[in-house]
Design an enzyme around this catalytic site. Structure first.
Site, PDB file in Angstrom:
ATOM      1  N   SER A   1      47.292-116.830  65.791  1.00  0.00           N
ATOM      2  CA  SER A   1      47.097-117.443  64.465  1.00  0.00           C
ATOM      3  C   SER A   1      45.926-116.764  63.769  1.00  0.00           C
ATOM      4  CB  SER A   1      46.816-118.935  64.618  1.00  0.00           C
ATOM      5  OG  SER A   1      47.803-119.546  65.424  1.00  0.00           O
TER       6      SER A   1
ATOM      7  N   HIS B   1      53.641-119.221  65.491  1.00  0.00           N
ATOM      8  CA  HIS B   1      54.267-117.893  65.441  1.00  0.00           C
ATOM      9  C   HIS B   1      55.182-117.754  66.660  1.00  0.00           C
ATOM     10  CE1 HIS B   1      51.288-116.978  68.480  1.00  0.00           C
ATOM     11  NE2 HIS B   1      50.305-117.269  67.643  1.00  0.00           N
TER      12      HIS B   1
ATOM     13  N   HIS C   1      54.032-118.956  70.116  1.00  0.00           N
ATOM     14  CA  HIS C   1      54.217-120.387  70.380  1.00  0.00           C
ATOM     15  C   HIS C   1      55.698-120.705  70.638  1.00  0.00           C
ATOM     16  CE1 HIS C   1      50.594-120.494  67.553  1.00  0.00           C
ATOM     17  NE2 HIS C   1      50.114-121.074  68.644  1.00  0.00           N
TER      18      HIS C   1
HETATM   19  P1  AMP Z   1      46.878-121.865  70.042  1.00  0.00           P
HETATM   20  O1  AMP Z   1      47.667-122.528  68.943  1.00  0.00           O
HETATM   21  O2  AMP Z   1      46.359-120.526  69.672  1.00  0.00           O
HETATM   22  O3  AMP Z   1      45.837-122.783  70.627  1.00  0.00           O
HETATM   23  O4  AMP Z   1      47.895-121.570  71.210  1.00  0.00           O
HETATM   24  C1  AMP Z   1      48.724-122.587  71.727  1.00  0.00           C
HETATM   25  C2  AMP Z   1      49.455-122.051  72.927  1.00  0.00           C
HETATM   26  O5  AMP Z   1      50.228-120.911  72.563  1.00  0.00           O
HETATM   27  C3  AMP Z   1      48.505-121.595  74.054  1.00  0.00           C
HETATM   28  O6  AMP Z   1      49.072-121.941  75.313  1.00  0.00           O
HETATM   29  C4  AMP Z   1      48.479-120.103  73.869  1.00  0.00           C
HETATM   30  O7  AMP Z   1      48.198-119.392  75.061  1.00  0.00           O
HETATM   31  C5  AMP Z   1      49.901-119.832  73.412  1.00  0.00           C
HETATM   32  N1  AMP Z   1      49.971-118.554  72.678  1.00  0.00           N
HETATM   33  C6  AMP Z   1      49.265-118.203  71.586  1.00  0.00           C
HETATM   34  N2  AMP Z   1      49.549-116.929  71.239  1.00  0.00           N
HETATM   35  C7  AMP Z   1      50.457-116.469  72.142  1.00  0.00           C
HETATM   36  C8  AMP Z   1      51.138-115.221  72.338  1.00  0.00           C
HETATM   37  N3  AMP Z   1      50.939-114.180  71.534  1.00  0.00           N
HETATM   38  N4  AMP Z   1      51.986-115.122  73.378  1.00  0.00           N
HETATM   39  C9  AMP Z   1      52.193-116.171  74.218  1.00  0.00           C
HETATM   40  N5  AMP Z   1      51.587-117.366  74.089  1.00  0.00           N
HETATM   41  C10 AMP Z   1      50.729-117.523  73.068  1.00  0.00           C
END
Ligand code: AMP
Length: 278
Positions: free
Chosen positions: A186, A34, A37
């Site tokens: 997600s 999203h 990311h």
């Molecule tokens: P994930 O796929 O949820 O493991 O997240 C992958 C990376 O994206 C991690 O460094 C999260 O902190 C970052 N991330 C996820 N959601 C957000 C958001 N809303 N704003 C900024 N970074 C995000």
């Protein structure tokens, strides 16, 4: 855009970039991408001429009771998003490639990972540090970009890099929110429309807390009480609300410097996290 599934192939590609004097930035993710990311991809682009997004739903950071099997996936859409943002490569290994079955070495951070999410998810962060170390070894990055949405995770990765001397610079990006304030995640996909509406109470409560602090409130307990009340009145089950020192992550009683208000709460069976710096 290359799609690479094997560690050796990823390392060879990264070595080639490095030999030619290129700079590599990696954005580790679990996919179902999203704008949160993609904001990290945009930051990566500013630092390096080669951006690698890793997409791997890492089983070792999920407890047996958690949502590993139903974690949302849409690899085709993820590829389209990355392509449109000019990502150079996606590293998308499968579980057998990352954990061939006889793995017995972990990377464990023993201080910052005890509190907050570590209290109710005691094996979560060793899964995170281990997989991030492995992803660094596969992608050989100069820079790695993490979101402040997972504030504790970013602090733990910084500590891992410092303590184990990884030659990687960690950069963080701010929390990206939906237009109504809900932190993008997600896992928001799991929420019913009713839960989605109620889950807004998290970001609203954090904004109210910020206002209280701006008006002069300094007692952590009072601010925490207000957040707890707001979330539970909206049907949320609070896992934790804490006001912590922005570096040590130690809980604060009084706010007199840089602090972070961190929240985890369930709406239905979905666990959401959010935080703001104050
Ligand atoms: P994930 O796929 O949820 O493991 O997240 C992958 C990376 O994206 C991690 O460094 C999260 O902190 C970052 N991330 C996820 N959601 C957000 C958001 N809303 N704003 C900024 N970074 C995000």
């Amino acid at each position: 855009m290359k799609i690479i599934r094997k560690i050796r192939e990823m390392q060879a590609e990264a070595e080639k970039i490095r030999i030619n004097g290129g700079k590599i930035a990696v954005v580790p993710t679990m996919g179902f991408l999203h704008e949160g990311h993609m904001s990290l991809v945009d930051i990566a682009k500013k630092h390096a001429d080669h951006v690698i997004v890793t997409i791997f739903v890492n089983p070792t950071q999920f407890a047996p009771t958690e949502d590993l099997d139903k974690y949302p996936k849409d690899f085709k859409r993820d590829c389209e998003l990355c392509e449109s943002r000019k990502v150079d490569a996606i590293f998308n290994p499968d579980c057998k490639e990352m954990y061939p079955g006889d793995s017995s070495v972990w990377v464990v951070e023993e201080r910052l990972s005890k509190g907050l999410c570590g209290r109710t998810r005691p094996t979560h962060f060793r899964g995170v540090t281990t997989v991030v170390a492995k992803l660094f070894n596969a992608t050989l990055p100069h820079f790695a970009i993490f979101g402040e949405k997972d504030y504790q995770q970013a602090a733990i990765i910084r500590k891992m890099v410092r303590d184990l001397d990884f030659p990687v610079k960690i950069i963080t990006g701010p929390v990206v929110r939906e237009s109504d304030g809900l932190a993008m995640s997600s896992r928001n996909k799991y929420l019913s429309p009713d839960e989605r509406e109620k889950a807004l109470s998290i970001s609203k409560a954090l904004q109210e807390a910020r206002q209280k602090i701006l008006r002069g409130e300094r007692t952590a307990g009072k601010i925490i009480g207000g957040i707890n009340l707001r979330i539970s009145q909206n049907g949320g089950r609070v896992d934790y609300v804490e006001i912590i020192d922005s570096e040590t992550l130690e809980p604060l009683k009084k706010i007199d410097g840089k602090a972070v208000i961190a929240v985890a709460a369930f709406f239905g069976t979905t666990r959401l996290i959010d935080n703001i710096s104050v």
